[in-house]
Design a protein around this motif. Structure first.
Motif, PDB file in Angstrom:
ATOM      1  N   UNK A 332     -31.392  -7.613 -48.832  1.00 12.94           N
ATOM      2  CA  UNK A 332     -31.585  -6.203 -48.526  1.00 12.94           C
ATOM      3  C   UNK A 332     -30.545  -5.596 -47.637  1.00 12.94           C
ATOM      4  N   UNK A 333     -29.361  -6.225 -47.537  1.00 15.10           N
ATOM      5  CA  UNK A 333     -28.283  -5.689 -46.713  1.00 15.10           C
ATOM      6  C   UNK A 333     -27.094  -5.302 -47.552  1.00 15.10           C
ATOM      7  N   UNK A 334     -26.089  -4.717 -46.884  1.00 11.69           N
ATOM      8  CA  UNK A 334     -24.901  -4.246 -47.595  1.00 11.69           C
ATOM      9  C   UNK A 334     -23.909  -5.352 -47.860  1.00 11.69           C
ATOM     10  N   UNK A 335     -23.830  -6.338 -46.957  1.00 13.55           N
ATOM     11  CA  UNK A 335     -22.907  -7.450 -47.130  1.00 13.55           C
ATOM     12  C   UNK A 335     -21.476  -7.127 -46.856  1.00 13.55           C
ATOM     13  N   UNK A 336     -21.161  -5.922 -46.413  1.00 16.67           N
ATOM     14  CA  UNK A 336     -19.766  -5.535 -46.247  1.00 16.67           C
ATOM     15  C   UNK A 336     -19.298  -5.567 -44.799  1.00 16.67           C
ATOM     16  N   UNK A 337     -20.181  -5.984 -43.876  1.00 19.37           N
ATOM     17  CA  UNK A 337     -19.806  -5.972 -42.474  1.00 19.37           C
ATOM     18  C   UNK A 337     -18.806  -7.045 -42.133  1.00 19.37           C
ATOM     19  N   UNK A 338     -18.093  -6.853 -41.023  1.00 22.09           N
ATOM     20  CA  UNK A 338     -17.089  -7.814 -40.576  1.00 22.09           C
ATOM     21  C   UNK A 338     -17.622  -8.735 -39.505  1.00 22.09           C
ATOM     22  N   UNK A 339     -18.758  -8.372 -38.907  1.00 21.97           N
ATOM     23  CA  UNK A 339     -19.312  -9.184 -37.834  1.00 21.97           C
ATOM     24  C   UNK A 339     -18.819  -8.777 -36.460  1.00 21.97           C
ATOM     25  N   UNK A 347     -30.129  -1.332 -40.463  1.00 24.23           N
ATOM     26  CA  UNK A 347     -30.755  -1.448 -41.765  1.00 24.23           C
ATOM     27  C   UNK A 347     -30.153  -2.527 -42.630  1.00 24.23           C
ATOM     28  N   UNK A 348     -29.064  -3.149 -42.188  1.00 27.63           N
ATOM     29  CA  UNK A 348     -28.410  -4.171 -42.990  1.00 27.63           C
ATOM     30  C   UNK A 348     -28.535  -5.531 -42.326  1.00 27.63           C
ATOM     31  N   UNK A 349     -28.339  -6.575 -43.120  1.00 25.71           N
ATOM     32  CA  UNK A 349     -28.338  -7.924 -42.573  1.00 25.71           C
ATOM     33  C   UNK A 349     -27.000  -8.145 -41.862  1.00 25.71           C
ATOM     34  N   UNK A 350     -27.006  -8.577 -40.612  1.00 24.74           N
ATOM     35  CA  UNK A 350     -25.740  -8.765 -39.899  1.00 24.74           C
ATOM     36  C   UNK A 350     -24.848  -9.786 -40.597  1.00 24.74           C
ATOM     37  N   UNK A 351     -23.552  -9.501 -40.608  1.00 25.50           N
ATOM     38  CA  UNK A 351     -22.554 -10.409 -41.169  1.00 25.50           C
ATOM     39  C   UNK A 351     -21.655 -10.847 -40.021  1.00 25.50           C
ATOM     40  N   UNK A 352     -21.622 -12.156 -39.743  1.00 24.54           N
ATOM     41  CA  UNK A 352     -21.046 -12.688 -38.511  1.00 24.54           C
ATOM     42  C   UNK A 352     -19.959 -13.707 -38.783  1.00 24.54           C
ATOM     43  N   UNK A 396     -36.079 -17.689 -41.276  1.00 30.05           N
ATOM     44  CA  UNK A 396     -34.942 -18.336 -41.930  1.00 30.05           C
ATOM     45  C   UNK A 396     -35.354 -19.031 -43.217  1.00 30.05           C
ATOM     46  N   UNK A 397     -36.496 -19.713 -43.193  1.00 37.64           N
ATOM     47  CA  UNK A 397     -36.999 -20.376 -44.403  1.00 37.64           C
ATOM     48  C   UNK A 397     -37.252 -19.349 -45.501  1.00 37.64           C
ATOM     49  N   UNK A 398     -37.887 -18.260 -45.150  1.00 38.41           N
ATOM     50  CA  UNK A 398     -38.200 -17.241 -46.158  1.00 38.41           C
ATOM     51  C   UNK A 398     -36.927 -16.592 -46.699  1.00 38.41           C
ATOM     52  N   UNK A 399     -35.958 -16.357 -45.813  1.00 36.26           N
ATOM     53  CA  UNK A 399     -34.688 -15.790 -46.273  1.00 36.26           C
ATOM     54  C   UNK A 399     -33.978 -16.759 -47.202  1.00 36.26           C
ATOM     55  N   UNK A 400     -33.980 -18.044 -46.852  1.00 38.13           N
ATOM     56  CA  UNK A 400     -33.349 -19.034 -47.717  1.00 38.13           C
ATOM     57  C   UNK A 400     -34.082 -19.120 -49.045  1.00 38.13           C
ATOM     58  N   UNK A 401     -35.416 -19.087 -49.017  1.00 39.96           N
ATOM     59  CA  UNK A 401     -36.178 -19.106 -50.269  1.00 39.96           C
ATOM     60  C   UNK A 401     -35.836 -17.892 -51.123  1.00 39.96           C
ATOM     61  N   UNK A 402     -35.705 -16.725 -50.499  1.00 46.30           N
ATOM     62  CA  UNK A 402     -35.325 -15.525 -51.254  1.00 46.30           C
ATOM     63  C   UNK A 402     -33.964 -15.688 -51.909  1.00 46.30           C
TER      64      UNK A 402
END
Length: 412
Positions: A332-339, A347-352, A396-402
């Protein structure tokens, strides 16, 4: 699972873990992994390099989705670094089965051997061997602090050291490898997210500095007559700190060996290991060059000889954007972040980015890889104080399962 694994290799004094490669504790962890695979009806394998695999579906079908991490530790390490990824992988499979997921691709869970390099001084031995980044001859030359060679240790543990080496056929089965890991830092704690996505692994390496002086009596040798390598070593440690601060990098002398190591003796040899990491190759090169230059200048003044050997090196790993962005879409995130500012878009999943090395980074040269991080509220790692909250681990488990469901399962 966590309760069963937690006591293995734990030192009663430090309360940290000493799960070194090819030791009894390592063997107990391997037995735990095999039991988890059997309990779930998975096909269990050990490859030529001692890495463990638990398969759901036909491994030879290809284009498999693989997850997992490692079970070994640094000296007196924490409970989460490595094992969280393996435990979460089995838990994510359980979650998918509870969901009634139908798999369109083979799925595997892996435990890569000797990731930390605590015993033989080289990190990610199992994945390096598999990816062809470490030759059999180089691996056979590895020796631990007690003089035990890697082949001897493997034989004692019941494995064949002559079989080790590149394993391209096995890696060709893999279409994607996703490793979940506790974050080794506090970037996620600065956001309201329990889980993040890795963007890149900084280039990093280990260098051995050998300072050779002259052994002598600590009580009778004038200061002016000494060739004391400990002075040179101490000055080099401080120089490493200054160089890292100036460059915005990190540099650490965390391991040292002294000969003859007597309280009343001036050392004849001080051997120190430098670990340095930076955001890019040019910065890392500049830091290590500055440290070595400072060491040589001081060695000349102290009458000490210096030899520097690079024992390991991993270039920058920029995880494939296509896989990273697909994972961000699934979560559910954009995936375009640099961290650089993980909290800028709640609203996005952090990219680190990360300065820590991982098996996913080694394997990235051979297969598409990605990483998920679980929040670490203090940022402490490689220590018994390492910790992640249970709610965050479950997230983390649920995110990995997704992610596994999005990559490996049929759409409903």
């Amino acid at each position: 699972m966590w309760r069963e694994l937690a006591p293995i290799g734990r030192d009663p004094g430090s309360r940290g873990y000493r799960r070194y490669a090819w030791t009894g504790a390592d063997g107990d962890c391997r037995n735990w992994f095999r039991t988890q695979a059997a309990d779930r009806g998975l096909r269990y394998e050990v490859d030529r390099n001692g890495n463990q695999w638990a398969w759901l579906g036909d491994p030879d079908a290809g284009n498999a989705v693989v997850t997992g991490s490692h079970l070994d530790s640094v000296p007196d390490g924490g409970a989460f670094d490595g094992p969280l990824g393996v435990v979460s992988s089995f838990a994510a499979l359980d979650e998918l089965r509870d969901r009634g997921a139908e798999f369109a691709r083979p799925l595997a869970i892996a435990n890569f051997g000797d990731e930390e390099g605590a015993r033989f001084g080289l990190a990610c031995v199992g994945s390096r061997l598999a990816a062809g980044q470490l030759t059999r001859e180089q691996a056979h030359a590895l020796v631990d602090a007690d003089g035990v060679t890697l082949p001897q240790a493997m034989e004692r543990a019941g494995y064949d050291p002559d079989a080790i080496g590149a394993d391209p056929e096995r890696l060709a089965r893999i279409g994607a490898f996703v490793e979940l890991h506790i974050e080794q830092g506090r970037a996620l704690d600065l956001t309201d997210h329990p889980v993040g996505i890795a963007s890149a692994i900084w280039p990093h390496g280990r260098w051995r500095f050998d300072f050779a002086g002259e052994a002598n009596h600590a009580g009778t040798t004038r200061l002016a007559d000494r060739r004391d390598p400990m002075l040179t070593y101490a000055a080099t440690v401080l120089a490493a700190r200054r160089a890292a601060e100036d460059a915005g990098a990190v540099a650490t002398f965390g391991k040292v060996a002294v000969e003859p190591n007597g309280v009343n003796a001036i050392p004849s040899l001080v051997r120190g290991w430098l670990d340095s990491r930076a955001v890019d190759q040019g910065t890392l090169d500049a830091v290590v060059t500055a440290v070595e230059a400072a060491a040589r200048e001081r060695a000349g003044r102290d009458g000490v000889e210096l030899a520097v050997v690079r024992e390991s090196f991993t270039p920058v790993v920029d995880f494939p954007h296509a896989l990273r962005d697909e994972i961000a879409r699934i979560l559910g995130g954009s995936g375009s972040g640099s961290g650089s500012d993980p909290g800028s878009d709640p609203g996005s999943v952090p990219v680190l980015g990360t300065g820590a090395g991982h098996d996913a980074g080694i394997l990235s040269a051979a297969v598409p890889t990605a990483m998920l991080f679980v929040r670490n509220p203090t940022g402490v790692s490689h220590s018994p104080a390492e910790h992640a909250a249970e709610d965050d681990c479950v997230a983390g488990v649920r995110a990995l399962a997704d992610v596994l469901e999005g990559l490996a399962c049929r759409s409903s």
